[in-house]
Design a protein around this motif. Structure first.
Motif, mmCIF file in Angstrom:
data_model
loop_
_atom_site.group_PDB
_atom_site.id
_atom_site.type_symbol
_atom_site.label_atom_id
_atom_site.label_comp_id
_atom_site.label_asym_id
_atom_site.label_seq_id
_atom_site.Cartn_x
_atom_site.Cartn_y
_atom_site.Cartn_z
ATOM 1 N N ASN A 1 6.626 31.437 101.745
ATOM 2 C CA ASN A 1 5.906 31.097 102.967
ATOM 3 C C ASN A 1 6.866 30.759 104.103
ATOM 4 O O ASN A 1 6.677 31.180 105.250
ATOM 5 N N GLU A 2 7.927 30.005 103.794
ATOM 6 C CA GLU A 2 8.896 29.626 104.821
ATOM 7 C C GLU A 2 9.639 30.842 105.362
ATOM 8 O O GLU A 2 9.898 30.935 106.567
ATOM 9 N N VAL A 3 9.967 31.776 104.475
ATOM 10 C CA VAL A 3 10.652 33.000 104.921
ATOM 11 C C VAL A 3 9.738 33.791 105.858
ATOM 12 O O VAL A 3 10.175 34.277 106.913
ATOM 13 N N LEU A 4 8.461 33.916 105.489
ATOM 14 C CA LEU A 4 7.529 34.658 106.325
ATOM 15 C C LEU A 4 7.295 33.966 107.670
ATOM 16 O O LEU A 4 7.189 34.624 108.711
ATOM 17 N N LYS B 1 5.183 41.821 98.575
ATOM 18 C CA LYS B 1 6.422 42.591 98.716
ATOM 19 C C LYS B 1 7.643 41.696 98.516
ATOM 20 O O LYS B 1 8.609 42.079 97.842
ATOM 21 N N LEU B 2 7.613 40.492 99.097
ATOM 22 C CA LEU B 2 8.755 39.576 98.965
ATOM 23 C C LEU B 2 8.948 39.118 97.523
ATOM 24 O O LEU B 2 10.081 39.012 97.039
ATOM 25 N N LYS B 3 7.861 38.847 96.835
ATOM 26 C CA LYS B 3 7.968 38.422 95.437
ATOM 27 C C LYS B 3 8.619 39.518 94.595
ATOM 28 O O LYS B 3 9.454 39.235 93.732
ATOM 29 N N LYS B 4 8.240 40.761 94.850
ATOM 30 C CA LYS B 4 8.853 41.872 94.119
ATOM 31 C C LYS B 4 10.339 41.980 94.426
ATOM 32 O O LYS B 4 11.160 42.239 93.545
ATOM 33 N N ILE B 5 10.690 41.775 95.683
ATOM 34 C CA ILE B 5 12.100 41.864 96.068
ATOM 35 C C ILE B 5 12.906 40.764 95.402
ATOM 36 O O ILE B 5 13.962 41.018 94.797
ATOM 37 N N TYR C 1 -0.865 38.233 102.614
ATOM 38 C CA TYR C 1 -0.691 38.446 101.171
ATOM 39 C C TYR C 1 0.088 39.726 100.895
ATOM 40 O O TYR C 1 0.791 39.831 99.882
ATOM 41 N N LEU C 2 -0.019 40.718 101.803
ATOM 42 C CA LEU C 2 0.714 41.968 101.614
ATOM 43 C C LEU C 2 2.218 41.729 101.645
ATOM 44 O O LEU C 2 2.962 42.229 100.801
ATOM 45 N N LEU C 3 2.663 40.949 102.624
ATOM 46 C CA LEU C 3 4.087 40.650 102.736
ATOM 47 C C LEU C 3 4.537 39.701 101.639
ATOM 48 O O LEU C 3 5.658 39.805 101.140
ATOM 49 N N TYR D 1 8.714 45.878 107.148
ATOM 50 C CA TYR D 1 7.385 45.712 106.557
ATOM 51 C C TYR D 1 6.371 45.288 107.620
ATOM 52 O O TYR D 1 5.232 45.763 107.638
ATOM 53 N N ILE D 2 6.791 44.373 108.488
ATOM 54 C CA ILE D 2 5.889 43.892 109.544
ATOM 55 C C ILE D 2 5.477 45.049 110.454
ATOM 56 O O ILE D 2 4.314 45.173 110.850
ATOM 57 N N SER D 3 6.432 45.918 110.771
ATOM 58 C CA SER D 3 6.143 47.043 111.669
ATOM 59 C C SER D 3 5.177 48.037 111.041
ATOM 60 O O SER D 3 4.563 48.839 111.754
ATOM 61 N N GLU D 4 5.033 47.996 109.711
ATOM 62 C CA GLU D 4 4.139 48.925 109.012
ATOM 63 C C GLU D 4 2.708 48.412 108.921
ATOM 64 O O GLU D 4 1.821 49.120 108.441
ATOM 65 N N ILE D 5 2.461 47.177 109.375
ATOM 66 C CA ILE D 5 1.099 46.635 109.355
ATOM 67 C C ILE D 5 0.247 47.380 110.379
ATOM 68 O O ILE D 5 0.560 47.399 111.566
ATOM 69 N N LYS D 6 -0.806 48.012 109.926
ATOM 70 C CA LYS D 6 -1.652 48.807 110.813
ATOM 71 C C LYS D 6 -2.965 48.110 111.146
ATOM 72 O O LYS D 6 -3.444 48.164 112.268
ATOM 73 N N SER D 7 -3.569 47.459 110.156
ATOM 74 C CA SER D 7 -4.827 46.765 110.372
ATOM 75 C C SER D 7 -4.570 45.430 111.058
ATOM 76 O O SER D 7 -3.842 44.592 110.539
#
Length: 293
Positions: free
Chosen positions: A207-210, A113-117, A108-110, A84-90
């Protein structure tokens, strides 16, 4: 032993079920090497059974109904996050002293995604909480699109020997819904309150995971941060963040001075009046937003 809320505390060791997690035993590795060698790679740590439980029942010593057992590849959650991190373009991440840093505007994007996972609401992934004492050493995800089929009559017992964890009934149903792409939602416990007592604790966990994977730089200084990092050859984070902040402050001061100068000239302000205008503008959120862009 108490397991995670997604797993049953008393797995059935005599039968396979949808959602069973299989370790890569020597026998299973040997089979995979023969029919699907790609999935023998270390990044594929386990397998999860996707075949419906009703088709896996063996009655009166006979073979199960299904001719094949479908297995999906399991990989670490770390791998998913890094992808997911590698897909960040902006304002893409940059690496300093072997650690990644990114603008906080992308966080917030990550988080989403994590909450959904964690709540198993991602249509392509199924989250597996680590159970080191039972053979699943790290948080992982089943990649539902990465599946292989093996002959049930020939390899049923091989899979049974590799079984380490079994999902609870409702999570078996949720997995089945994801696999079957049905149009109704199977209700399962979310991480709040089943895995975390409240929303604040869950947010803190996310937050800790990120934070383990990437450092988040305030959006308003990220451009200066990247520029300074390049100047300092992407080394010494503390010096980079200090100089980036100083450079940003200087630019903001220059912009504010220019605004005050135009106001003072148009209104013929003396020094005392100019200082009052400076103090007023410096405290104004709208002006701060302008000079920080």
């Amino acid at each position: 032993m108490n397991t995670h809320f997604t797993y049953t505390d008393a797995p059935d060791k005599s039968s396979l079920k949808q959602g069973d997690i299989l370790a890569k035993t020597p026998g299973l590795i040997s089979l995979i090497d023969t029919i699907h060698p790609h999935y023998s790679a270390n990044e594929y740590t386990h397998f999860q059974i996707l075949t419906q439980s009703c088709d896996l029942v063996r009655r009166n010593g006979s073979d199960c109904k299904s001719r094949y057992i479908t297995l999906a590849a399991v990989r670490s959650l770390d791998l998913v996050i890094n992808r997911y991190i590698s897909e960040i373009k902006s304002d893409a991440p940059i690496k300093i002293d072997e650690k990644l840093f990114c603008s906080s505007k992308n966080k917030y994007l990550l988080e989403d995604k994590l909450k959904k996972i964690y709540n198993n609401n991602d249509k392509e992934l199924f989250f597996l909480k680590k159970m080191p004492q039972l053979g699943l050493p790290e948080d992982s995800c089943t990649f539902l699109l990465l599946s292989i089929a093996i002959r049930a009559y020939e390899h049923y017992d091989l899979c049974l020997d590799a079984k380490i964890l079994e999902l609870k009934d409702n999570f078996q149903s949720k997995l089945g819904w994801l696999v079957g792409n049905l149009y109704s939602r199977v209700g399962t416990e979310d991480y709040v309150p089943a895995g975390a007592p409240d929303k604040a604790t869950f947010e803190q966990m996310i937050n800790e995971v990120l934070q383990e994977h990437i450092g988040w730089i305030p959006e308003n200084i990220y451009k200066e941060f990247k520029s300074t990092a390049k100047t300092l050859d992407y080394k010494d984070f503390d010096e980079i963040i200090t100089k980036a902040t100083e450079n940003k402050d200087k630019k903001c001061k220059t912009k504010l001075d220019a605004i005050i100068s135009k106001i003072a000239k148009a209104a013929s302000l003396d020094d005392d009046a100019k200082e009052k205008v400076r103090n007023s503008l410096a405290a104004d959120p709208t002006i701060q937003k302008v000079i920080n862009t």
